[in-house]
Scaffold this active site. Structure first.
Site, PDB file in Angstrom:
ATOM      1  N   ARG A  82       6.106   0.484  -3.979  1.00 30.49           N
ATOM      2  CA  ARG A  82       4.707   0.340  -3.530  1.00 30.49           C
ATOM      3  C   ARG A  82       4.702   0.287  -2.014  1.00 30.49           C
ATOM      4  O   ARG A  82       5.555  -0.385  -1.408  1.00 30.49           O
ATOM      5  CB  ARG A  82       4.091  -0.938  -4.093  1.00 30.49           C
ATOM      6  CG  ARG A  82       2.761  -1.250  -3.454  1.00 30.49           C
ATOM      7  CD  ARG A  82       2.013  -2.342  -4.144  1.00 30.49           C
ATOM      8  NE  ARG A  82       1.488  -1.890  -5.420  1.00 30.49           N
ATOM      9  CZ  ARG A  82       0.622  -2.586  -6.158  1.00 30.49           C
ATOM     10  NH1 ARG A  82       0.203  -3.757  -5.747  1.00 30.49           N
ATOM     11  NH2 ARG A  82       0.179  -2.118  -7.299  1.00 30.49           N
TER      12      ARG A  82
ATOM     13  N   LYS B 146      12.898  -4.380  10.443  1.00 34.65           N
ATOM     14  CA  LYS B 146      13.765  -4.031  11.592  1.00 34.65           C
ATOM     15  C   LYS B 146      13.540  -2.593  12.033  1.00 34.65           C
ATOM     16  O   LYS B 146      14.223  -2.086  12.912  1.00 34.65           O
ATOM     17  CB  LYS B 146      15.235  -4.181  11.194  1.00 34.65           C
ATOM     18  CG  LYS B 146      15.630  -5.565  10.740  1.00 34.65           C
ATOM     19  CD  LYS B 146      17.119  -5.554  10.395  1.00 34.65           C
ATOM     20  CE  LYS B 146      17.536  -6.836   9.710  1.00 34.65           C
ATOM     21  NZ  LYS B 146      18.868  -6.691   9.087  1.00 34.65           N
TER      22      LYS B 146
ATOM     23  N   ARG C 184       0.996  -7.979 -11.062  1.00 27.96           N
ATOM     24  CA  ARG C 184       1.155  -7.225 -12.312  1.00 27.96           C
ATOM     25  C   ARG C 184       2.113  -6.071 -12.197  1.00 27.96           C
ATOM     26  O   ARG C 184       2.984  -5.889 -13.036  1.00 27.96           O
ATOM     27  CB  ARG C 184      -0.179  -6.627 -12.746  1.00 27.96           C
ATOM     28  CG  ARG C 184      -0.883  -7.367 -13.821  1.00 27.96           C
ATOM     29  CD  ARG C 184      -2.357  -7.171 -13.641  1.00 27.96           C
ATOM     30  NE  ARG C 184      -2.706  -7.586 -12.296  1.00 27.96           N
ATOM     31  CZ  ARG C 184      -2.972  -8.847 -11.961  1.00 27.96           C
ATOM     32  NH1 ARG C 184      -2.989  -9.770 -12.858  1.00 27.96           N
ATOM     33  NH2 ARG C 184      -3.248  -9.175 -10.721  1.00 27.96           N
ATOM     34  N   THR C 185       1.944  -5.242 -11.198  1.00 26.82           N
ATOM     35  CA  THR C 185       2.721  -4.006 -11.192  1.00 26.82           C
ATOM     36  C   THR C 185       4.207  -4.331 -11.074  1.00 26.82           C
ATOM     37  O   THR C 185       5.024  -3.842 -11.858  1.00 26.82           O
ATOM     38  CB  THR C 185       2.239  -3.068 -10.062  1.00 26.82           C
ATOM     39  OG1 THR C 185       0.840  -2.873 -10.233  1.00 26.82           O
ATOM     40  CG2 THR C 185       2.943  -1.741 -10.120  1.00 26.82           C
TER      41      THR C 185
ATOM     42  N   HIS D 197      -2.182   5.519  -7.891  1.00 29.23           N
ATOM     43  CA  HIS D 197      -1.495   4.421  -8.577  1.00 29.23           C
ATOM     44  C   HIS D 197      -1.234   4.893 -10.013  1.00 29.23           C
ATOM     45  O   HIS D 197      -1.881   4.441 -10.954  1.00 29.23           O
ATOM     46  CB  HIS D 197      -2.387   3.178  -8.551  1.00 29.23           C
ATOM     47  CG  HIS D 197      -1.716   1.904  -8.965  1.00 29.23           C
ATOM     48  ND1 HIS D 197      -0.506   1.871  -9.630  1.00 29.23           N
ATOM     49  CD2 HIS D 197      -2.090   0.611  -8.820  1.00 29.23           C
ATOM     50  CE1 HIS D 197      -0.177   0.605  -9.871  1.00 29.23           C
ATOM     51  NE2 HIS D 197      -1.120  -0.174  -9.378  1.00 29.23           N
TER      52      HIS D 197
HETATM   53  C1  NCD Z   1      -4.542  -2.617  -8.346  1.00 39.55           C
HETATM   54  C2  NCD Z   1      -3.859  -2.058  -7.113  1.00 39.55           C
HETATM   55  O1  NCD Z   1      -2.870  -2.616  -6.642  1.00 39.55           O
HETATM   56  O2  NCD Z   1      -4.324  -1.024  -6.662  1.00 39.55           O
HETATM   57  N1  NCD Z   1      -3.835  -3.655  -8.934  1.00 39.55           N
HETATM   58  C3  NCD Z   1      -2.898  -3.369  -9.869  1.00 39.55           C
HETATM   59  O3  NCD Z   1      -1.914  -2.739  -9.586  1.00 39.55           O
HETATM   60  N2  NCD Z   1      -3.134  -3.761 -11.127  1.00 39.55           N
HETATM   61  C4  NCD Z   1      -5.958  -2.958  -8.150  1.00 39.55           C
HETATM   62  C5  NCD Z   1      -6.323  -3.887  -7.045  1.00 39.55           C
HETATM   63  O4  NCD Z   1      -5.476  -4.408  -6.318  1.00 39.55           O
HETATM   64  O5  NCD Z   1      -7.527  -4.133  -6.921  1.00 39.55           O
END
Ligand code: NCD
Length: 304
Positions: free
Chosen positions: A101, A80, A51-52, A129
């Protein structure tokens, strides 16, 4: 130049503007279809995501921009030994804005310090997040009309769940919020968060049984047990199915209680609830695109 590292980087007024913009984008997508013509978003994902990353990419593409990036640390020069500071200096020359991320807490912040372009924290370890929180807040505001006067239950992995940590920090700025933390003892919300709530005099309770509190909740935020942050497999297996939200439990809830989940779901919400109008997690994922569109426009200073 502005980055987004924590949900508190925007004031409540700025968030309201951002959410108004996201709602306008939802209503009038054509108006924004070329707002980012010629701009490039880099997605640097050192940890898995569906999703993100894809909602960021969808957001930029829907704004008329382009995207590049990597979705796996193993396919980047991190394998590397390159540092995020070096990577971001290079990416700064290839793109106009970056969503990052990383499994290490604080890595996007280190990148932001060396970056020549806005950096968005797309999740750093068990820490924050913020764009999931923007998504959660936009969902609540759009479906409930306000972010004030809410009793919210947060259920599942409150220890490692970064979406939980970010959401709590963001919600304390609204009026008359009550938190109900529902978790096994091993996955309790960290002490630094309960201490923050005590200092601010924000009411909260901690319980183990979901059934006991269900009738009191206006909102239930379910979460997945964060397998990847466990130190041993046995603990994960013991705790992973601790909560399963099903029809019988939903029968105890208010008629207008909303169920949110950042997704991915594993077993914690039975699929039999997906057609319940109170189950809004797929709608929530859609709001994630509108809010990221609004965020990209805001950080690139293209929002009117
Ligand atoms: C979440 C995350 O990555 O922290 N997912 C997301 O970004 N929608 C929640 C999760 O992974 O449980």
């Amino acid at each position: 130049m502005r980055h987004l590292m924590s949900p508190l980087d925007f004031s409540v007024d700025e968030l309201n503007k951002l959410f108004d913009l996201a709602n306008d984008i939802e209503r009038n997508p054509a108006k924004y279809a070329h707002a980012c013509d010629g701009k490039i978003l880099a997605t640097c994902f050192y940890e898995p995501s569906t999703r993100t990353r894809l909602s960021f990419e969808s957001a930029m593409l829907r704004l008329g921009g382009k995207v590049l990036g990597f979705s796996d640390a193993a396919s980047s020069s991190a394998s590397k030994g390159e540092s995020v500071s070096d990577t971001i200096r290079v990416i700064s020359g290839y793109s106009d804005i970056c969503a990052m991320r990383h499994p290490k807490e604080g890595a996007p912040m280190v990148a932001a310090e060396k970056s020549f372009i806005p950096v968005i924290n797309a999740g750093d370890g068990g820490h924050h997040h913020p764009t999931q929180t923007l998504t959660d807040l936009l969902t609540i505001r759009s479906l409930k009309g306000s972010l004030d006067n809410i009793t919210i239950g947060l259920c599942g992995d409150l220890k490692f769940g970064r979406t939980v940590h970010s959401l709590i920090h963001a919600l304390v700025r609204y009026q008359n919020i009550k938190f109900v933390f529902i978790s096994p003892v091993e996955l309790k919300v960290p002490d630094y968060i309960t201490e923050m709530l005590r200092t601010k005099n924000i009411p909260f309770e901690e319980v183990i049984r979901l059934e006991d509190v269900m009738p009191n909740l206006d909102m239930l935020y379910m979460t997945r047990v964060q397998k990847e942050r466990f130190f041993n497999e046995e603990d994960y297996i013991r705790l992973k199915d601790f909560y399963i939200l099903d029809k019988a439990k939903m029968d105890l809830a208010k008629e207008d209680m909303l169920v949110l989940h950042p997704l991915p779901r594993v077993n914690e919400i039975s699929v039999e609830l997906d057609d319940d109008p109170r189950a809004v997690y797929f709608k929530q994922a859609r709001y994630g695109v509108y809010v990221r569109m609004a965020l990209i426009l805001t950080l690139l200073e293209l929002a009117q």
